[in-house]
Design a protein around this motif. Sequence first.
Motif, short mmCIF file in Angstrom:
data_model
loop_
_atom_site.label_atom_id
_atom_site.label_comp_id
_atom_site.label_asym_id
_atom_site.label_seq_id
_atom_site.Cartn_x
_atom_site.Cartn_y
_atom_site.Cartn_z
N HIS A 211 -6.99 38.90 35.01
CA HIS A 211 -5.71 39.58 34.81
C HIS A 211 -5.98 40.96 34.21
O HIS A 211 -6.16 41.08 32.99
CB HIS A 211 -4.81 38.78 33.86
CG HIS A 211 -4.60 37.35 34.23
ND1 HIS A 211 -3.53 36.93 35.00
CD2 HIS A 211 -5.33 36.24 33.94
CE1 HIS A 211 -3.62 35.62 35.16
NE2 HIS A 211 -4.68 35.18 34.53
N PRO A 212 -6.03 42.02 35.01
CA PRO A 212 -6.30 43.35 34.46
C PRO A 212 -5.12 43.86 33.63
O PRO A 212 -3.96 43.55 33.92
CB PRO A 212 -6.52 44.21 35.70
CG PRO A 212 -5.81 43.49 36.80
CD PRO A 212 -5.90 42.04 36.48
N GLY A 213 -5.41 44.64 32.61
CA GLY A 213 -4.36 45.20 31.77
C GLY A 213 -4.94 45.70 30.46
O GLY A 213 -6.11 46.05 30.38
N GLN A 214 -4.12 45.76 29.42
CA GLN A 214 -4.61 46.10 28.09
C GLN A 214 -4.10 45.06 27.10
O GLN A 214 -2.96 45.10 26.67
CB GLN A 214 -4.16 47.49 27.68
CG GLN A 214 -4.65 47.97 26.32
CD GLN A 214 -6.14 47.83 26.12
OE1 GLN A 214 -6.62 46.76 25.71
NE2 GLN A 214 -6.90 48.87 26.41
N PRO A 215 -4.93 44.06 26.79
CA PRO A 215 -6.30 43.94 27.27
C PRO A 215 -6.38 43.28 28.65
O PRO A 215 -5.38 42.72 29.14
CB PRO A 215 -6.93 43.02 26.22
CG PRO A 215 -5.80 42.12 25.82
CD PRO A 215 -4.57 43.00 25.82
N THR A 216 -7.56 43.34 29.26
CA THR A 216 -7.84 42.55 30.46
C THR A 216 -8.21 41.15 30.00
O THR A 216 -9.01 40.98 29.08
CB THR A 216 -8.99 43.18 31.26
OG1 THR A 216 -8.51 44.36 31.90
CG2 THR A 216 -9.53 42.22 32.31
N ARG A 217 -7.61 40.16 30.65
CA ARG A 217 -7.89 38.76 30.28
C ARG A 217 -8.58 38.05 31.43
O ARG A 217 -8.18 38.17 32.59
CB ARG A 217 -6.60 38.03 29.92
CG ARG A 217 -6.77 36.54 29.63
CD ARG A 217 -5.55 35.95 28.98
NE ARG A 217 -5.35 36.52 27.64
CZ ARG A 217 -4.34 36.22 26.85
NH1 ARG A 217 -3.42 35.35 27.24
NH2 ARG A 217 -4.23 36.78 25.66
N VAL A 218 -9.65 37.31 31.09
CA VAL A 218 -10.38 36.51 32.07
C VAL A 218 -10.36 35.06 31.61
O VAL A 218 -10.92 34.72 30.56
CB VAL A 218 -11.84 37.00 32.24
CG1 VAL A 218 -12.55 36.17 33.31
CG2 VAL A 218 -11.89 38.48 32.58
N GLU A 219 -9.69 34.20 32.39
CA GLU A 219 -9.65 32.77 32.10
C GLU A 219 -10.84 32.12 32.81
O GLU A 219 -11.07 32.37 34.00
CB GLU A 219 -8.35 32.16 32.59
CG GLU A 219 -7.10 32.76 31.94
CD GLU A 219 -5.83 32.31 32.63
OE1 GLU A 219 -5.92 31.44 33.54
OE2 GLU A 219 -4.76 32.82 32.28
N PRO A 321 -14.48 48.55 24.20
CA PRO A 321 -13.56 47.41 24.08
C PRO A 321 -14.06 46.34 23.11
O PRO A 321 -15.26 46.20 22.86
CB PRO A 321 -13.50 46.86 25.50
CG PRO A 321 -14.83 47.22 26.08
CD PRO A 321 -15.19 48.56 25.49
N ASP A 322 -13.12 45.60 22.55
CA ASP A 322 -13.42 44.37 21.83
C ASP A 322 -13.51 43.24 22.84
O ASP A 322 -13.02 43.35 23.97
CB ASP A 322 -12.31 44.05 20.83
CG ASP A 322 -12.03 45.19 19.86
OD1 ASP A 322 -13.00 45.90 19.50
OD2 ASP A 322 -10.87 45.38 19.48
N GLU A 372 -10.96 31.55 27.44
CA GLU A 372 -10.55 32.82 28.01
C GLU A 372 -11.11 33.94 27.15
O GLU A 372 -11.35 33.76 25.95
CB GLU A 372 -9.04 32.91 28.13
CG GLU A 372 -8.29 32.72 26.85
CD GLU A 372 -6.78 32.54 27.07
OE1 GLU A 372 -6.02 33.08 26.24
OE2 GLU A 372 -6.40 31.88 28.05
N ILE A 373 -11.31 35.09 27.77
CA ILE A 373 -11.85 36.26 27.06
C ILE A 373 -10.88 37.42 27.24
O ILE A 373 -10.54 37.78 28.36
CB ILE A 373 -13.24 36.65 27.61
CG1 ILE A 373 -14.21 35.47 27.54
CG2 ILE A 373 -13.80 37.83 26.81
CD1 ILE A 373 -15.59 35.77 28.11
N ASP A 374 -10.46 37.99 26.12
CA ASP A 374 -9.67 39.21 26.13
C ASP A 374 -10.60 40.39 25.93
O ASP A 374 -11.44 40.39 25.01
CB ASP A 374 -8.62 39.20 25.02
CG ASP A 374 -7.41 38.35 25.38
OD1 ASP A 374 -7.33 37.89 26.53
OD2 ASP A 374 -6.56 38.14 24.50
N LEU A 375 -10.44 41.42 26.77
CA LEU A 375 -11.30 42.60 26.74
C LEU A 375 -10.44 43.84 26.60
O LEU A 375 -9.62 44.12 27.47
CB LEU A 375 -12.12 42.69 28.04
CG LEU A 375 -12.96 41.45 28.40
CD1 LEU A 375 -13.42 41.52 29.84
CD2 LEU A 375 -14.15 41.35 27.46
N GLY A 376 -10.62 44.57 25.52
CA GLY A 376 -9.82 45.79 25.37
C GLY A 376 -9.65 46.18 23.91
O GLY A 376 -10.00 45.44 22.99
#
Length: 500
Positions: A211-219, A321-322, A372-376
């Motif tokens: 799921h791209p965005g702020q943050p981008t989330r990867v499940e 990003p975090d 899941e990982i939040d990136l941003g």
Amino acid sequence: MGLCLSAQASAFGLEDVIARAETLAAEPYQAPDPIPGFMQNLGYDEFRSIRFDPAQQLWSPSRTRFQVMLVPAGRTYRHPVRINIVDAEGVHLLPFRKELFSFGDEALRKKVPADLGYAGFKLTYPINKAGVQDQFLVFAGASYFRGVGAGDHFGLSKRGLALDTGLLSGEEFPIFREFWLIRPHPQASSMKVYGLLDSKRVTGAYEFTIHPGQPTRVEINSTLFTRERIELLGIAPLTSMFFYGENTARPLGNWRPEVHDSDGLLIHDGSGEWSWRPLINPTRLQTFSFSTRNVRGFGLFQRDGSFASYQDPEADYERRPDAWVRTREDWGDGRIVLVQIPTSDETNDNIVAFWSPPNTVAGGKRFDFRYEIDLGRLVSLDHPLARVQHTFVGLGDILGGGDVENAYRLIADFQGGPLEGLAADAPVTADVTAMLGGRVLEQYVEYVEQNGHWRLSILAMPAEGKPLELRAYLKRDATPLSETWTYTLPTENDIKGNGK
């Protein structure tokens, strides 16, 4: 919006990859075929001169919001990976096409084999501006992948799995040897990727819902099959760089105030405790384990988001990003492992953090992990406490530090949470503990009007021949107000001048 275009595409799923991983685990390990030697030995600039043509991105003719750029094998990417497309026509292998790339050197173009293969892929999406395809997630090299949120600069990396990282026996690097990209609907806001992981001692099936965005989330849903015993199994590993920062001395000759992709490790334990560990660049390999029960999350953060802290308009360290790993089920007893490796410059990723079970893992086992990982830069945390904003370390026997030889002055600044709105004379105190025989000689809390932080100042002395290990949090009466700050200063360190 739907992820796939057809029933045929949706018919392929994680169970198909799990079946492949289980079959593969029952067979003897076979290393992937390497690319030609001259491609492995390309110089940095030579490899960089091989560029994918953005106009040739997969699915660009249909104006889909998700498109794909391909990464050629070469240099450190020494093994090609299979990339499959799952669409309305079913599952089909993506063949290598040399004409998709431009070459800075015509002689090199002629030498590159027509069947070289791809090392991975880059996903693009209009994450920053409508109609503009920006790279936001890259899968390339071993089991590494990197991602950003809107407006971010690429920094730390993620991995599918870590094996024996930080052990003297040496690390084993699993690889994603095959991917399946599910072609999304043109207007989809998320997409799926599947990966088949393989190494000498383990195989794995991975489902990434992106799921791209702020943050981008990867499940991530993953299933692992062990072939052999694993001493240290690392789940959801994060890899970053810390060269020097506000809590270290500046290396001789370096003009920038700080240089790092991440400055601390945050852990949310199942007990409800939040703890913050500032990173360091040690003189010798260091590995720490933080025991957890049903860990809820952990991550590497770049909390210092001020340009003034880095003064580097090209590196943009303040925009790194975090990465926050959030578990989606009970992982039980385990530990967060932090590995810090000495580095002499900023080109090496020297920080690794991951969750690990408490014991070694036997061969012939299956494990399932969902997270899941939040990136941003705008990772949202359900964090009710004040947070550590700065850590400073100095000698305890100089002006501004103290008058005790062999002691250290440590400063931790806290902000936010229940500290917000407190009067400057509020009765905020601290609970400070020294481990490994160390002693806390002095500690006090004060409000710093200039930056609006509450400052904990500690004068502490390590036991002879041992590192200084401290643990502290702010409180009011018996009520904790802040996350727990932990710090370990090695016996050899750049503060005292007996390190690098």
